[in-house]
Design an enzyme around this catalytic site. Structure first.
Site, PDB file in Angstrom:
ATOM      1  N   HIS A 289       0.768  -1.259  -0.088  1.00 26.03           N
ATOM      2  CA  HIS A 289       0.049   0.185   0.084  1.00 26.03           C
ATOM      3  C   HIS A 289       0.715   1.211   0.034  1.00 26.03           C
ATOM      4  CE1 HIS A 289      -3.270   2.871   0.858  1.00 26.03           C
ATOM      5  NE2 HIS A 289      -2.479   3.001   2.098  1.00 26.03           N
TER       6      HIS A 289
ATOM      7  N   HIS B  73       1.001   5.141  -2.078  1.00 28.08           N
ATOM      8  CA  HIS B  73       1.496   6.363  -1.906  1.00 28.08           C
ATOM      9  C   HIS B  73       2.599   6.933  -2.296  1.00 28.08           C
ATOM     10  CE1 HIS B  73      -1.731   7.110   1.199  1.00 28.08           C
ATOM     11  NE2 HIS B  73      -1.429   5.795   1.642  1.00 28.08           N
TER      12      HIS B  73
ATOM     13  N   GLU C  40      -6.292   9.083   0.046  1.00 24.67           N
ATOM     14  CA  GLU C  40      -6.556   7.522  -0.205  1.00 24.67           C
ATOM     15  C   GLU C  40      -7.586   6.907  -1.215  1.00 24.67           C
ATOM     16  OE1 GLU C  40      -5.231   5.153   1.464  1.00 24.67           O
ATOM     17  OE2 GLU C  40      -4.242   6.411   3.023  1.00 24.67           O
TER      18      GLU C  40
ATOM     19  N   SER D 225      -3.415   0.622  -4.818  1.00 25.77           N
ATOM     20  CA  SER D 225      -2.810  -0.389  -4.208  1.00 25.77           C
ATOM     21  C   SER D 225      -3.905  -1.470  -4.179  1.00 25.77           C
ATOM     22  CB  SER D 225      -2.381  -0.086  -2.715  1.00 25.77           C
ATOM     23  OG  SER D 225      -3.327   0.141  -1.837  1.00 25.77           O
TER      24      SER D 225
HETATM   25  N1  H2B Z   1      -1.110   5.611   9.989  1.00 25.76           N
HETATM   26  C1  H2B Z   1      -0.449   5.143   9.149  1.00 25.76           C
HETATM   27  N2  H2B Z   1       0.651   4.318   9.589  1.00 25.76           N
HETATM   28  N3  H2B Z   1      -0.728   4.935   7.837  1.00 25.76           N
HETATM   29  C2  H2B Z   1      -1.908   5.706   7.274  1.00 25.76           C
HETATM   30  O1  H2B Z   1      -1.892   5.515   6.197  1.00 25.76           O
HETATM   31  C3  H2B Z   1      -2.820   6.391   8.168  1.00 25.76           C
HETATM   32  C4  H2B Z   1      -2.376   6.123   9.663  1.00 25.76           C
HETATM   33  N4  H2B Z   1      -3.716   7.124   8.056  1.00 25.76           N
HETATM   34  N5  H2B Z   1      -3.293   6.789  10.532  1.00 25.76           N
HETATM   35  C5  H2B Z   1      -4.336   7.791   8.670  1.00 25.76           C
HETATM   36  C6  H2B Z   1      -4.700   7.287  10.027  1.00 25.76           C
HETATM   37  C7  H2B Z   1      -5.741   8.301   7.950  1.00 25.76           C
HETATM   38  O2  H2B Z   1      -6.679   7.067   7.584  1.00 25.76           O
HETATM   39  C8  H2B Z   1      -6.609   9.724   8.392  1.00 25.76           C
HETATM   40  C9  H2B Z   1      -5.634  10.784   8.499  1.00 25.76           C
HETATM   41  O3  H2B Z   1      -7.305   9.204   9.664  1.00 25.76           O
HETATM   42 FE    FE Z   2      -2.827   5.145   2.999  1.00 31.03          FE
END
Ligand code: H2B
Ligand code: FE
Length: 308
Positions: A169, A174, A214, A233
């Site tokens: 992912h 990203h 996302e 992903s």
């Molecule tokens: N933590 C991690 N390690 N990766 C992420 O992609 C992620 C996260 N996304 N914490 C965040 C939450 C996202 O879902 C939002 C900001 O809530």
């Molecule tokens: Fe993510």
């Protein structure tokens, strides 16, 4: 009072041991729950992330044959869809990652190599993390152009499914987009808006992040393409998002910030941006509605947040 927030990049060290649920331990419904070897492997990779401190080289992981096979399956499936489904920025950057960072069906790139590449493109860098951070901590990292990245891979029994972020992912979803300057700026602005924001505003920002970084879509020559990491992903959802099943709305952070979303099913609604720079302009109008008795900017020379 105003919630605490990091003022210098080193302050992000405080997040290292603050991961939610799947940090070191797995839930009972996780595909790897009954696999002792998998759990031990996860433990050793997440322990390195926990020990990581600002300024250190990112941990190097030698992946096993089994892990490489999982990566190979994911990579082979997804790269078939990118030419038709991924946005042009992604299509431009992906071959550069193959050339410079070891992206290939036979190799899992090292976070260190990807991080160095991103720094040269946009100043973004990766930082290893044990698992999910709170939305506040995760978004605060973006204010420093720091992207928190997991380094373990999903369980081999379900190569096309993961209930949490993993290296597939992060590196296929990203990382390529973070090499694009306009997308990097957009991500940075969400991060800046999150510093010292109230809990309610963090919820609103987290929904903006969800429906853009996302699961975002973008217009391209009269067509719609994907730029969100959750789509890029996911072999299944990438196709679904561009079928005529889901509802598409124009990117509007005032709407996205109120839109609820499922986390374990495909999204019923996606937001379509005109471009990353117009998405940023709209986001900045929205960010003005976040009440804060000060404003912030990022000083890239000292890697600090300046408060005015
Ligand atoms: N933590 C991690 N390690 N990766 C992420 O992609 C992620 C996260 N996304 N914490 C965040 C939450 C996202 O879902 C939002 C900001 O809530
Ligand atoms: Fe993510």
């Amino acid at each position: 009072g105003i919630p605490w927030f990091p003022r210098k990049m080193r302050d992000l060290d405080a997040f290292a041991s603050r991961t939610l649920e799947f940090g070191a331990e797995l839930d009972a419904d996780h595909p790897g729950f009954h696999d002792k070897a998998y759990r031990e492997r996860r433990q050793s990779i997440t322990e390195n992330a926990k020990q990581y401190r600002y300024g250190q080289p990112l941990p190097h992981v030698t992946y096993s044959e089994k892990e490489l096979k999982t990566w190979n399956t994911v990579y082979t499936e997804l790269t078939q869809l990118y030419p038709t489904h991924a946005c042009k920025q992604y299509r431009y950057i992906f071959p550069l990652l193959e050339k410079n960072c070891g992206y290939s069906p036979h190799q899992i790139p090292q976070l260190q190599d990807v991080s160095e590449f991103l720094r040269e493109c946009t100043g973004f860098r990766l930082r290893p993390v044990m698992g999910l951070l709170s939305p506040r901590d995760f978004l605060n990292g973006l204010a420093f152009r720091v992207f928190h990245s997991t380094q373990y891979i999903r369980h081999h029994s379900k190569p096309l499914y993961t209930p949490e972020p993993d290296v597939c992912h992060e590196l296929l979803g990203h990382a390529p987009m973070l090499a694009d300057p306009d997308f990097a700026e957009f991500s940075h602005q969400i991060g800046l808006a999150s510093l010292g924001a109230s809990d309610e505003d963090i919820d609103r920002l987290a929904r903006c992040y969800w429906f853009s970084v996302e699961f975002g879509l973008v217009k391209e020559d009269g067509q719609v393409k994907a730029y969100g990491a959750g789509l890029l992903s996911s072999f299944g959802e990438l196709q679904y998002a561009l079928s005529n099943e889901p509802q598409l709305l124009p990117w509007d952070p005032f709407v996205a910030s109120k839109q609820p979303y499922p986390i374990t099913q495909y999204q019923p609604v996606y937001f379509v941006a005109d471009s990353f720079s117009s998405a940023t302009d709209k986001f900045l109008q929205f960010a003005e509605t976040i009440a804060r008795p000060f404003s912030v900017w990022y000083n890239p020379y000292s890697q600090t947040i300046e408060i005015v």
